[in-house]
Design a protein around this motif. Structure first.
Motif, PDB file in Angstrom:
ATOM      1  N   ALA A 138       0.827  -1.208   0.000  1.00 13.26           N
ATOM      2  CA  ALA A 138       0.000   0.000   0.000  1.00 13.26           C
ATOM      3  C   ALA A 138       0.862   1.259   0.000  1.00 13.26           C
ATOM      4  N   ASP A 139       2.058   1.153  -0.565  1.00  6.66           N
ATOM      5  CA  ASP A 139       2.981   2.290  -0.638  1.00  6.66           C
ATOM      6  C   ASP A 139       2.377   3.384  -1.526  1.00  6.66           C
ATOM      7  N   HIS A 140       2.106   4.551  -0.921  1.00  6.84           N
ATOM      8  CA  HIS A 140       1.457   5.608  -1.706  1.00  6.84           C
ATOM      9  C   HIS A 140       2.426   6.334  -2.636  1.00  6.84           C
TER      10      HIS A 140
ATOM     11  N   TYR B  70       4.853  -6.780   1.721  1.00  6.47           N
ATOM     12  CA  TYR B  70       4.290  -6.559   3.053  1.00  6.47           C
ATOM     13  C   TYR B  70       2.874  -6.031   2.857  1.00  6.47           C
ATOM     14  N   GLU B  71       1.912  -6.926   2.996  1.00  2.18           N
ATOM     15  CA  GLU B  71       0.534  -6.633   2.615  1.00  2.18           C
ATOM     16  C   GLU B  71      -0.072  -5.504   3.465  1.00  2.18           C
ATOM     17  N   GLY B  72      -0.644  -4.535   2.752  1.00  2.00           N
ATOM     18  CA  GLY B  72      -1.388  -3.457   3.384  1.00  2.00           C
ATOM     19  C   GLY B  72      -0.555  -2.398   4.073  1.00  2.00           C
ATOM     20  N   LEU B  73       0.753  -2.507   3.964  1.00  2.00           N
ATOM     21  CA  LEU B  73       1.615  -1.532   4.646  1.00  2.00           C
ATOM     22  C   LEU B  73       2.028  -0.419   3.697  1.00  2.00           C
ATOM     23  N   ASP B  74       2.381   0.707   4.300  1.00  2.00           N
ATOM     24  CA  ASP B  74       2.695   1.907   3.532  1.00  2.00           C
ATOM     25  C   ASP B  74       4.188   2.214   3.602  1.00  2.00           C
ATOM     26  N   HIS B  75       4.569   3.182   2.841  1.00  2.00           N
ATOM     27  CA  HIS B  75       5.925   3.693   2.777  1.00  2.00           C
ATOM     28  C   HIS B  75       6.424   4.056   4.181  1.00  2.00           C
ATOM     29  N   GLY B  76       7.668   3.710   4.463  1.00  2.00           N
ATOM     30  CA  GLY B  76       8.268   4.104   5.728  1.00  2.00           C
ATOM     31  C   GLY B  76       7.996   3.186   6.896  1.00  2.00           C
TER      32      GLY B  76
ATOM     33  N   ALA C  24       9.421   0.715   8.133  1.00  2.00           N
ATOM     34  CA  ALA C  24      10.565   0.229   8.905  1.00  2.00           C
ATOM     35  C   ALA C  24      11.428   1.356   9.466  1.00  2.00           C
ATOM     36  N   THR C  25      10.896   2.561   9.491  1.00  2.00           N
ATOM     37  CA  THR C  25      11.642   3.653  10.098  1.00  2.00           C
ATOM     38  C   THR C  25      11.913   3.345  11.569  1.00  2.00           C
ATOM     39  N   GLU C  26      12.996   3.856  12.097  1.00  2.00           N
ATOM     40  CA  GLU C  26      13.361   3.577  13.481  1.00  2.00           C
ATOM     41  C   GLU C  26      12.446   4.276  14.482  1.00  2.00           C
ATOM     42  N   MET C  27      11.841   5.365  14.051  1.00  2.00           N
ATOM     43  CA  MET C  27      11.073   6.175  14.989  1.00  2.00           C
ATOM     44  C   MET C  27      10.008   6.943  14.222  1.00  2.00           C
ATOM     45  N   GLY C  28       8.978   7.388  14.921  1.00  2.00           N
ATOM     46  CA  GLY C  28       7.965   8.224  14.297  1.00  2.00           C
ATOM     47  C   GLY C  28       6.694   7.483  13.939  1.00  2.00           C
ATOM     48  N   GLN C  29       5.767   8.212  13.353  1.00  2.00           N
ATOM     49  CA  GLN C  29       4.414   7.720  13.112  1.00  2.00           C
ATOM     50  C   GLN C  29       4.330   6.667  12.016  1.00  2.00           C
ATOM     51  N   ARG C  30       5.280   6.611  11.135  1.00  2.00           N
ATOM     52  CA  ARG C  30       5.194   5.696   9.996  1.00  2.00           C
ATOM     53  C   ARG C  30       5.498   4.248  10.369  1.00  2.00           C
ATOM     54  N   ARG C  31       6.183   4.017  11.463  1.00  2.00           N
ATOM     55  CA  ARG C  31       6.671   2.686  11.803  1.00  2.00           C
ATOM     56  C   ARG C  31       5.534   1.703  12.104  1.00  2.00           C
ATOM     57  N   ASP C  32       5.662   0.500  11.551  1.00  2.00           N
ATOM     58  CA  ASP C  32       4.815  -0.622  11.919  1.00  2.00           C
ATOM     59  C   ASP C  32       5.735  -1.639  12.600  1.00  2.00           C
ATOM     60  N   GLU C  33       5.557  -1.817  13.891  1.00  2.00           N
ATOM     61  CA  GLU C  33       6.520  -2.568  14.685  1.00  2.00           C
ATOM     62  C   GLU C  33       6.699  -4.004  14.186  1.00  2.00           C
ATOM     63  N   ASP C  34       5.604  -4.717  14.004  1.00  2.00           N
ATOM     64  CA  ASP C  34       5.710  -6.128  13.614  1.00  2.00           C
ATOM     65  C   ASP C  34       6.390  -6.276  12.256  1.00  2.00           C
TER      66      ASP C  34
END
Length: 232
Positions: free
Chosen positions: A169-171, A196-202, A204-214
């Motif tokens: 889901a990378d915009h 990575y199904e349904g996930l967006d850009h960013g 795997a960032t180390e910090m911030g709102q974009r991160r999806d932990e799993d």
């Protein structure tokens, strides 16, 4: 903690800074962390520290130095996101690859001629793919690289292990672009793709709102295993 260290350009006519983090003991391999459009910010520096803890010498070159040295932006701040997007037309990607080549040279010397891996994010994901096609690095990983579908005519030059992490889901990367990447690279024995199904850009960032932990933990685990295999 790491520190910024000067790196000579390939031409030897200038120097640019790279953030360098080193392990407590000796390292036999190095990893170059390629920045997003936000510069060598805290998140990128944290990634370097993580690789150092894993036993690698880690470099994060300041690729925007010709525009302005030491740019650091926060993607969660709208004005700073706008600033980052405005940097892209100013950045010479071919020159950026040459700066990555210079960083590979410095990193390889730092580990006594050992192997060097490259891992990049966003812009850095694109540059990691370009580096796989154009440089003598030993292994390459790109997270949510933008515009790779437009670089597929170079993929015949990839001769070393390469991995791409693709959030579906990378915009910034359309479904058609993702489809083209899969179709264009499926026959290349050197390239591995993970969706990575349904996930967006960013994600795997180390910090911030974009991160999806799993998903970040999953992707980063795959990357760690990949480098452990190919940089040994």
């Amino acid at each position: 903690m790491g520190a910024f260290t000067p790196v000579d350009t390939l031409e030897g006519d200038a120097r640019f800074d790279a953030y360098v983090a080193k392990p407590d003991g000796d390292a036999s391999a190095a990893i170059i962390v390629i920045q997003e459009i936000f510069g060598v910010n805290e998140g990128i520096r944290r990634k370097c520290e993580g690789w150092a803890k894993a036993g690698y010498v880690a470099y994060a070159p300041d690729l925007f130095w010709r525009i302005e040295p030491h740019i650091e932006l926060d993607p969660d701040v709208p004005d700073e996101m706008d600033q980052a997007l405005a940097l892209m037309p100013k950045f010479n990607q071919d020159q950026g690859i040459r700066d990555l080549e210079a960083t590979i040279k410095a990193a390889r010397a730092a580990v006594g001629g050992g192997k060097v891996g490259l891992v990049g994010y966003c812009l850095g994901g694109r540059l990691a793919f370009m580096a796989a096609c154009r440089t003598d690095g030993d292994a390459f990983v790109g997270y949510y690289g933008v515009g790779i579908d437009g670089l597929l005519d170079e993929q015949h030059a990839i001769g070393k292990p390469t991995m791409l992490h693709i959030p579906t889901a990378d915009h910034f990367v359309s479904p058609d672009a993702q489809k083209a990447m899969h179709a264009g690279l499926e026959g290349n024995a050197h390239v591995t793709l993970y969706d990575y199904e349904g996930l967006d850009h960013g994600f795997a960032t180390e910090m911030g709102q974009r991160r999806d932990e799993d998903a970040a933990v999953l992707a980063d685990g795959r990357t760690a295993d990949f480098f452990a295999e190919h940089l040994a």
